[in-house]
Design a protein around this motif. Structure first.
Motif, PDB file in Angstrom:
ATOM      1  N   ARG A 227      47.401  58.359  41.298  1.00 18.91           N
ATOM      2  CA  ARG A 227      46.191  57.533  41.326  1.00 18.91           C
ATOM      3  C   ARG A 227      46.506  56.121  40.838  1.00 18.91           C
ATOM      4  O   ARG A 227      46.080  55.134  41.445  1.00 18.91           O
ATOM      5  CB  ARG A 227      45.116  58.167  40.446  1.00 18.91           C
ATOM      6  N   ALA A 228      47.247  56.024  39.724  1.00 20.43           N
ATOM      7  CA  ALA A 228      47.575  54.709  39.170  1.00 20.43           C
ATOM      8  C   ALA A 228      48.371  53.873  40.172  1.00 20.43           C
ATOM      9  O   ALA A 228      48.129  52.673  40.336  1.00 20.43           O
ATOM     10  CB  ALA A 228      48.349  54.866  37.865  1.00 20.43           C
ATOM     11  N   ASP A 229      49.311  54.514  40.863  1.00 22.64           N
ATOM     12  CA  ASP A 229      50.101  53.802  41.870  1.00 22.64           C
ATOM     13  C   ASP A 229      49.208  53.312  43.016  1.00 22.64           C
ATOM     14  O   ASP A 229      49.374  52.186  43.522  1.00 22.64           O
ATOM     15  CB  ASP A 229      51.185  54.713  42.445  1.00 22.64           C
ATOM     16  N   THR A 230      48.257  54.159  43.425  1.00 25.44           N
ATOM     17  CA  THR A 230      47.367  53.797  44.527  1.00 25.44           C
ATOM     18  C   THR A 230      46.499  52.601  44.170  1.00 25.44           C
ATOM     19  O   THR A 230      46.352  51.655  44.951  1.00 25.44           O
ATOM     20  CB  THR A 230      46.479  55.002  44.905  1.00 25.44           C
ATOM     21  N   VAL A 231      45.924  52.614  42.969  1.00 26.75           N
ATOM     22  CA  VAL A 231      45.072  51.499  42.537  1.00 26.75           C
ATOM     23  C   VAL A 231      45.909  50.233  42.357  1.00 26.75           C
ATOM     24  O   VAL A 231      45.480  49.134  42.732  1.00 26.75           O
ATOM     25  CB  VAL A 231      44.316  51.853  41.240  1.00 26.75           C
ATOM     26  N   THR A 232      47.113  50.381  41.816  1.00 26.17           N
ATOM     27  CA  THR A 232      48.004  49.228  41.653  1.00 26.17           C
ATOM     28  C   THR A 232      48.339  48.615  43.009  1.00 26.17           C
ATOM     29  O   THR A 232      48.292  47.385  43.180  1.00 26.17           O
ATOM     30  CB  THR A 232      49.299  49.631  40.931  1.00 26.17           C
ATOM     31  N   ASN A 233      48.664  49.457  43.988  1.00 26.16           N
ATOM     32  CA  ASN A 233      48.964  48.957  45.333  1.00 26.16           C
ATOM     33  C   ASN A 233      47.774  48.202  45.913  1.00 26.16           C
ATOM     34  O   ASN A 233      47.933  47.146  46.547  1.00 26.16           O
ATOM     35  CB  ASN A 233      49.333  50.119  46.256  1.00 26.16           C
ATOM     36  N   ALA A 234      46.576  48.740  45.696  1.00 26.62           N
ATOM     37  CA  ALA A 234      45.369  48.096  46.214  1.00 26.62           C
ATOM     38  C   ALA A 234      45.168  46.726  45.577  1.00 26.62           C
ATOM     39  O   ALA A 234      44.820  45.749  46.258  1.00 26.62           O
ATOM     40  CB  ALA A 234      44.158  48.978  45.956  1.00 26.62           C
ATOM     41  N   LEU A 235      45.398  46.628  44.286  1.00 30.64           N
ATOM     42  CA  LEU A 235      45.212  45.361  43.582  1.00 30.64           C
ATOM     43  C   LEU A 235      46.261  44.332  43.991  1.00 30.64           C
ATOM     44  O   LEU A 235      45.971  43.139  44.086  1.00 30.64           O
ATOM     45  CB  LEU A 235      45.273  45.598  42.071  1.00 30.64           C
ATOM     46  N   GLN A 236      47.475  44.794  44.229  1.00 31.72           N
ATOM     47  CA  GLN A 236      48.550  43.863  44.566  1.00 31.72           C
ATOM     48  C   GLN A 236      48.348  43.222  45.939  1.00 31.72           C
ATOM     49  O   GLN A 236      48.819  42.115  46.171  1.00 31.72           O
ATOM     50  CB  GLN A 236      49.901  44.572  44.484  1.00 31.72           C
ATOM     51  N   GLU A 237      47.668  43.900  46.846  1.00 30.06           N
ATOM     52  CA  GLU A 237      47.458  43.293  48.162  1.00 30.06           C
ATOM     53  C   GLU A 237      46.160  42.491  48.240  1.00 30.06           C
ATOM     54  O   GLU A 237      45.884  41.851  49.243  1.00 30.06           O
ATOM     55  CB  GLU A 237      47.486  44.356  49.257  1.00 30.06           C
ATOM     56  N   LEU A 238      45.366  42.518  47.164  1.00 30.92           N
ATOM     57  CA  LEU A 238      44.133  41.731  47.129  1.00 30.92           C
ATOM     58  C   LEU A 238      44.408  40.357  46.531  1.00 30.92           C
ATOM     59  O   LEU A 238      45.030  40.241  45.481  1.00 30.92           O
ATOM     60  CB  LEU A 238      43.077  42.439  46.280  1.00 30.92           C
ATOM     61  N   ALA A 239      43.918  39.333  47.162  1.00 31.70           N
ATOM     62  CA  ALA A 239      44.063  37.969  46.637  1.00 31.70           C
ATOM     63  C   ALA A 239      42.828  37.626  45.807  1.00 31.70           C
ATOM     64  O   ALA A 239      41.994  36.813  46.203  1.00 31.70           O
ATOM     65  CB  ALA A 239      44.245  36.973  47.778  1.00 31.70           C
ATOM     66  N   LEU A 240      42.716  38.262  44.642  1.00 32.50           N
ATOM     67  CA  LEU A 240      41.545  38.056  43.796  1.00 32.50           C
ATOM     68  C   LEU A 240      41.809  36.973  42.761  1.00 32.50           C
ATOM     69  O   LEU A 240      42.944  36.761  42.324  1.00 32.50           O
ATOM     70  CB  LEU A 240      41.163  39.367  43.103  1.00 32.50           C
ATOM     71  N   GLN A 241      40.743  36.305  42.354  1.00 28.07           N
ATOM     72  CA  GLN A 241      40.826  35.211  41.389  1.00 28.07           C
ATOM     73  C   GLN A 241      40.504  35.705  39.978  1.00 28.07           C
ATOM     74  O   GLN A 241      40.069  36.843  39.773  1.00 28.07           O
ATOM     75  CB  GLN A 241      39.860  34.096  41.800  1.00 28.07           C
ATOM     76  N   GLU A 242      40.699  34.826  39.017  1.00 23.86           N
ATOM     77  CA  GLU A 242      40.512  35.179  37.607  1.00 23.86           C
ATOM     78  C   GLU A 242      39.092  35.681  37.330  1.00 23.86           C
ATOM     79  O   GLU A 242      38.886  36.540  36.481  1.00 23.86           O
ATOM     80  CB  GLU A 242      40.822  33.959  36.728  1.00 23.86           C
ATOM     81  N   GLN A 243      38.106  35.142  38.037  1.00 23.40           N
ATOM     82  CA  GLN A 243      36.711  35.495  37.772  1.00 23.40           C
ATOM     83  C   GLN A 243      36.245  36.756  38.506  1.00 23.40           C
ATOM     84  O   GLN A 243      35.118  37.211  38.300  1.00 23.40           O
ATOM     85  CB  GLN A 243      35.786  34.320  38.156  1.00 23.40           C
ATOM     86  N   ASP A 244      37.097  37.341  39.344  1.00 26.62           N
ATOM     87  CA  ASP A 244      36.691  38.480  40.163  1.00 26.62           C
ATOM     88  C   ASP A 244      36.795  39.792  39.386  1.00 26.62           C
ATOM     89  O   ASP A 244      37.591  39.934  38.452  1.00 26.62           O
ATOM     90  CB  ASP A 244      37.554  38.560  41.421  1.00 26.62           C
ATOM     91  N   TRP A 245      35.991  40.759  39.809  1.00 25.54           N
ATOM     92  CA  TRP A 245      35.945  42.074  39.176  1.00 25.54           C
ATOM     93  C   TRP A 245      36.240  43.151  40.204  1.00 25.54           C
ATOM     94  O   TRP A 245      36.018  42.962  41.400  1.00 25.54           O
ATOM     95  CB  TRP A 245      34.557  42.340  38.577  1.00 25.54           C
ATOM     96  N   VAL A 246      36.724  44.305  39.700  1.00 25.11           N
ATOM     97  CA  VAL A 246      36.904  45.467  40.563  1.00 25.11           C
ATOM     98  C   VAL A 246      36.221  46.685  39.938  1.00 25.11           C
ATOM     99  O   VAL A 246      36.144  46.817  38.716  1.00 25.11           O
ATOM    100  CB  VAL A 246      38.396  45.792  40.820  1.00 25.11           C
ATOM    101  N   ILE A 247      35.715  47.525  40.818  1.00 29.20           N
ATOM    102  CA  ILE A 247      35.137  48.810  40.430  1.00 29.20           C
ATOM    103  C   ILE A 247      35.988  49.882  41.087  1.00 29.20           C
ATOM    104  O   ILE A 247      36.241  49.821  42.290  1.00 29.20           O
ATOM    105  CB  ILE A 247      33.682  48.936  40.921  1.00 29.20           C
ATOM    106  N   VAL A 248      36.445  50.856  40.322  1.00 26.14           N
ATOM    107  CA  VAL A 248      37.232  51.959  40.874  1.00 26.14           C
ATOM    108  C   VAL A 248      36.415  53.240  40.756  1.00 26.14           C
ATOM    109  O   VAL A 248      35.901  53.567  39.675  1.00 26.14           O
ATOM    110  CB  VAL A 248      38.581  52.118  40.148  1.00 26.14           C
TER     111      VAL A 248
END
Length: 233
Positions: free
Chosen positions: A87-108
């Motif tokens: 699960r941790a690897d999957t979420v990490t992969n998802a975050l690494q391909e997202l071009a999110l900014q400092e102010q952005d949030w994620v919900i898992v």
């Protein structure tokens, strides 16, 4: 400041514990039907209840052949085939391909929590954005807790654990995107066992907020849970 709120739904596993003797072991748990629809679809739709979520990114295993059929026509939903070994690897992969900014949030959110009520999701988002701090849905432990120790073919009580201040973690779990990515990469470097996003944040030295969730938001884990969840939906 334009802030994005992206939901990540890791769905690359198979859910072996949920397979009963009569079940098709080749069908991942998240695609088992609840009232005629795949459990994964119910979980995605639960996230889409809140219009503040800009996009739901469903992270599937490479080669997944079910996702497009079950989710292809849902609004604000993107399928990505970059699931990892955990699960941790999957979420990490998802975050690494997202071009999110400092102010952005994620919900898992878990693919196996299709009963998420809209009011629980709203409470989590309101609390985290209002306080500017990450958090998760959880329930206080209601039962007496025993610690067991294997003894041959049995398990014997080793101790009764004080349940005061003990909580059962649920999802969604919501954090600033940059913080969660950094925490997961740090945990990866430390080779730590991460069972949810909050545990990575804790290991990173932060204290997430506990937001009271709902009994309806239980995780479908065992074969009998499917029948129980259908009664809630």
């Amino acid at each position: 400041m334009n802030r994005k709120l992206i939901a990540i739904l890791p769905a690359a596993g198979i859910g072996a514990r949920a397979v009963g003797a009569e079940q098709d072991v080749t069908l991942p748990k998240q695609y088992r039907l609840l009232k005629g629809q795949a459990m994964l679809r119910w979980s995605v739709v639960a996230l889409l209840q809140d219009e503040r979520i800009d996009q739901v990114r469903v992270i599937l295993a490479p080669g997944d052949t079910w996702g497009e059929k079950e989710l292809g026509k849902l609004p604000r939903t993107v399928l990505r085939y970059c699931g990892g070994a955990s699960r941790a690897d999957t979420v990490t992969n998802a975050l690494q391909e997202l071009a999110l900014q400092e102010q952005d949030w994620v919900i898992v959110h878990d693919a196996a929590r299709p009963g998420l009520p809209a009011q629980s999701l709203r409470a989590l988002i309101d609390t985290c954005l209002g306080l500017g701090q990450g958090g998760l849905l959880a329930l206080p432990v209601p039962d007496t807790v025993k610690r067991g120790a294997p003894a041959g073919q049995s398990v014997l009580v080793q101790a009764t654990v004080d349940r005061e201040n003990l909580w059962l973690a649920q999802t969604p779990q919501m954090f600033p995107a940059a913080l969660l990515k950094q925490a997961l990469l740090d945990a990866q470097t430390k080779q730590a066992v991460i069972t949810d996003e909050a545990s990575a944040i804790e290991l990173f030295g932060q204290q997430p907020i506990l937001v009271v969730g709902s009994a309806r938001n239980f995780k479908v884990t065992w074969p009998e849970d499917f029948e129980l969840m259908e009664k809630w939906l």
